[in-house]
Design a protein around this motif. Structure first.
Motif, PDB file in Angstrom:
ATOM      1  N   UNK A 118      48.352  44.304  47.492  1.00  0.00           N
ATOM      2  CA  UNK A 118      47.619  43.053  47.700  1.00  0.00           C
ATOM      3  C   UNK A 118      46.405  43.037  46.783  1.00  0.00           C
ATOM      4  N   UNK A 119      46.087  41.851  46.287  1.00  0.00           N
ATOM      5  CA  UNK A 119      44.961  41.710  45.369  1.00  0.00           C
ATOM      6  C   UNK A 119      44.015  40.627  45.877  1.00  0.00           C
ATOM      7  N   UNK A 120      42.744  40.742  45.476  1.00  0.00           N
ATOM      8  CA  UNK A 120      41.808  39.688  45.832  1.00  0.00           C
ATOM      9  C   UNK A 120      41.886  38.574  44.793  1.00  0.00           C
ATOM     10  N   UNK A 121      41.003  37.594  44.903  1.00  0.00           N
ATOM     11  CA  UNK A 121      41.058  36.432  44.008  1.00  0.00           C
ATOM     12  C   UNK A 121      40.803  36.805  42.555  1.00  0.00           C
ATOM     13  N   UNK A 122      40.159  37.953  42.315  1.00  0.00           N
ATOM     14  CA  UNK A 122      39.892  38.400  40.952  1.00  0.00           C
ATOM     15  C   UNK A 122      41.032  39.210  40.370  1.00  0.00           C
ATOM     16  N   UNK A 123      42.032  39.514  41.200  1.00  0.00           N
ATOM     17  CA  UNK A 123      43.146  40.343  40.762  1.00  0.00           C
ATOM     18  C   UNK A 123      42.927  41.819  41.008  1.00  0.00           C
ATOM     19  N   UNK A 124      41.844  42.179  41.712  1.00  0.00           N
ATOM     20  CA  UNK A 124      41.549  43.581  41.992  1.00  0.00           C
ATOM     21  C   UNK A 124      42.346  44.043  43.207  1.00  0.00           C
ATOM     22  N   UNK A 126      43.225  45.339  46.679  1.00  0.00           N
ATOM     23  CA  UNK A 126      42.416  44.917  47.819  1.00  0.00           C
ATOM     24  C   UNK A 126      41.672  46.054  48.511  1.00  0.00           C
ATOM     25  N   UNK A 127      42.286  47.233  48.629  1.00  0.00           N
ATOM     26  CA  UNK A 127      41.605  48.360  49.276  1.00  0.00           C
ATOM     27  C   UNK A 127      40.340  48.726  48.508  1.00  0.00           C
ATOM     28  N   UNK A 128      40.473  48.880  47.201  1.00  0.00           N
ATOM     29  CA  UNK A 128      39.334  49.247  46.375  1.00  0.00           C
ATOM     30  C   UNK A 128      38.292  48.137  46.387  1.00  0.00           C
ATOM     31  N   UNK A 129      38.737  46.891  46.279  1.00  0.00           N
ATOM     32  CA  UNK A 129      37.828  45.752  46.230  1.00  0.00           C
ATOM     33  C   UNK A 129      37.027  45.610  47.517  1.00  0.00           C
ATOM     34  N   UNK A 130      37.680  45.824  48.653  1.00  0.00           N
ATOM     35  CA  UNK A 130      37.018  45.646  49.944  1.00  0.00           C
ATOM     36  C   UNK A 130      36.219  46.879  50.338  1.00  0.00           C
ATOM     37  N   UNK A 131      36.886  48.025  50.363  1.00  0.00           N
ATOM     38  CA  UNK A 131      36.256  49.243  50.883  1.00  0.00           C
ATOM     39  C   UNK A 131      35.127  49.757  49.998  1.00  0.00           C
ATOM     40  N   UNK A 132      35.287  49.619  48.693  1.00  0.00           N
ATOM     41  CA  UNK A 132      34.228  50.100  47.800  1.00  0.00           C
ATOM     42  C   UNK A 132      33.429  48.974  47.158  1.00  0.00           C
ATOM     43  N   UNK A 133      34.109  48.120  46.400  1.00  0.00           N
ATOM     44  CA  UNK A 133      33.387  47.168  45.562  1.00  0.00           C
ATOM     45  C   UNK A 133      32.543  46.191  46.388  1.00  0.00           C
ATOM     46  N   UNK A 134      33.081  45.734  47.520  1.00  0.00           N
ATOM     47  CA  UNK A 134      32.316  44.844  48.385  1.00  0.00           C
ATOM     48  C   UNK A 134      31.060  45.502  48.901  1.00  0.00           C
ATOM     49  N   UNK A 135      31.184  46.775  49.310  1.00  0.00           N
ATOM     50  CA  UNK A 135      30.010  47.493  49.810  1.00  0.00           C
ATOM     51  C   UNK A 135      29.027  47.849  48.689  1.00  0.00           C
ATOM     52  N   UNK A 136      29.543  48.113  47.510  1.00  0.00           N
ATOM     53  CA  UNK A 136      28.671  48.358  46.362  1.00  0.00           C
ATOM     54  C   UNK A 136      27.819  47.120  46.096  1.00  0.00           C
ATOM     55  N   UNK A 137      28.476  45.962  46.045  1.00  0.00           N
ATOM     56  CA  UNK A 137      27.757  44.718  45.802  1.00  0.00           C
ATOM     57  C   UNK A 137      26.735  44.440  46.903  1.00  0.00           C
ATOM     58  N   UNK A 138      27.144  44.593  48.149  1.00  0.00           N
ATOM     59  CA  UNK A 138      26.237  44.334  49.274  1.00  0.00           C
ATOM     60  C   UNK A 138      25.003  45.235  49.207  1.00  0.00           C
ATOM     61  N   UNK A 139      25.236  46.525  48.998  1.00  0.00           N
ATOM     62  CA  UNK A 139      24.128  47.484  48.971  1.00  0.00           C
ATOM     63  C   UNK A 139      23.147  47.174  47.860  1.00  0.00           C
TER      64      UNK A 139
END
Length: 329
Positions: A118-124, A126-139
């Motif tokens: 599964x991929x997000x809207x950017x094509x990333x 989904x596990x990496x995008x949600x579990x890491x990248x989302x938290x990286x951005x938030x932090x």
């Protein structure tokens, strides 16, 4: 720099979040807990609030979160979707606009193994995008408030599954290799550990310390919803009747026991002056020897893999994350 080795905290595998928070005063402190309305995030929220903290829970589904948090007075719910960069920025901007410091950020939300790619809207992926990248951005969006706290802690909830895969920098999003759910999830959990390590090094001068952790194997968290009963039984996580098996000595815990290490990392004075380490069972975890096979779940349930605390990989992941978010050309 803290060594990756146990400190003899006096707690253990069966310790609960309530036991860890006992005697800790968080009055006047502000905490944000992603995933704070389900799984181990819920007892994490409850423990921090019981100690007097103002607790904010960002949630994708407001109504569902409100129902789960009913009865915990004083918890605030805000809408946010970790897979949506615009939603993350909007949440962070709302918080920063209050002018308040942020003392504790527990990045507890996440998705588990997805059996299909599964991929997000950017094509990333989904596990990496949600579990890491989302938290990286938030932090990083919340960093001004973390700096303002002059002693903030950031806690990244990882898992023993980090042993399944290092960061495959050449193909993070499974564009050129066969998709395997365990590798995707494992890679995202390795990313959580490396991010905490890199964040701690960068934030130390601002009084910020970061930790990562393995909460234990907890079936009733929502992460296992993509796994069949047959797979859960084969892993020894449920019995023949489908009932979760609780055995803290084997890292098979209740949500309250799983939340204990998150709460310990977020609040314990035993960790004052420390950071950048991976923890489990309310203590710093030992380093697993390089010669141990990465598919030996039992070994990694008792420690952290070398690839997950590699300083060079941590720095590389930081730069790649900025590039994926469009923050760096």
């Amino acid at each position: 720099m803290t060594q990756q080795q146990p400190i003899g905290s006096g707690f253990g595998a069966s310790t609960t979040a309530n036991e860890v928070i006992h005697g800790i005063d968080l009055r006047g402190k502000v905490a944000i807990v992603t995933g704070g309305s389900s799984g181990i995030g819920l007892p994490t929220t409850r423990a921090l609030r019981s100690a007097g903290a103002r607790v904010i829970v960002p949630a994708r589904n407001y109504e569902k979160a409100a129902a789960a948090l009913q009865g915990i007075d004083g918890v605030e719910i805000e809408e946010m979707d970790l897979s949506d960069p615009t939603s993350i920025d909007a949440f962070a901007e709302r918080f920063l606009a209050t002018g308040q410091p942020l003392h504790i950020l527990v990045n507890s939300a996440g998705i588990g193994d997805t059996m299909t790619l599964r991929r997000d809207a950017r094509g990333y992926e989904l596990c990496f995008a949600t579990n890491h990248l989302g938290h990286f951005q938030l932090t990083m969006r919340l960093y001004p408030a973390l700096r303002q706290a002059k002693g903030a802690r950031v806690v990244a909830v990882s898992a023993w599954a980090h042993s399944r895969s290092p960061i495959v920098f050449e193909d993070i999003h499974f564009e050129h290799r066969d998709y395997r759910p365990g590798l995707a999830y494992g890679q995202s959990k390795t990313a959580n550990i490396l991010f905490a390590k890199a964040l701690d090094e960068r934030g130390m001068a601002d009084g910020l310390r970061a930790f990562s952790l393995h909460p234990g194997s907890i079936v009733d968290t929502g992460l296992s919803k993509h796994l069949s009963p047959e797979i859960l039984r084969s892993l020894g996580l449920i019995d023949e009747n489908g009932t979760p098996i609780i055995d803290p000595a084997r890292n098979m815990k209740t949500a309250e026991q799983g939340a204990a290490t998150s709460v310990w990392c977020a609040t314990s004075p035993q960790l004052d002056g420390m950071g950048g380490v991976y923890c489990q069972n309310c203590d710093i975890a030992p380093l697993v020897p390089a010669e141990v096979e990465t598919n030996q779940m039992g070994s990694f349930a008792r420690g952290v893999a070398q690839h997950a605390i590699d300083k060079q990989s941590a720095g590389r992941l930081w730069k790649v994350s900025e590039q994926l978010l469009g923050w760096q050309e």
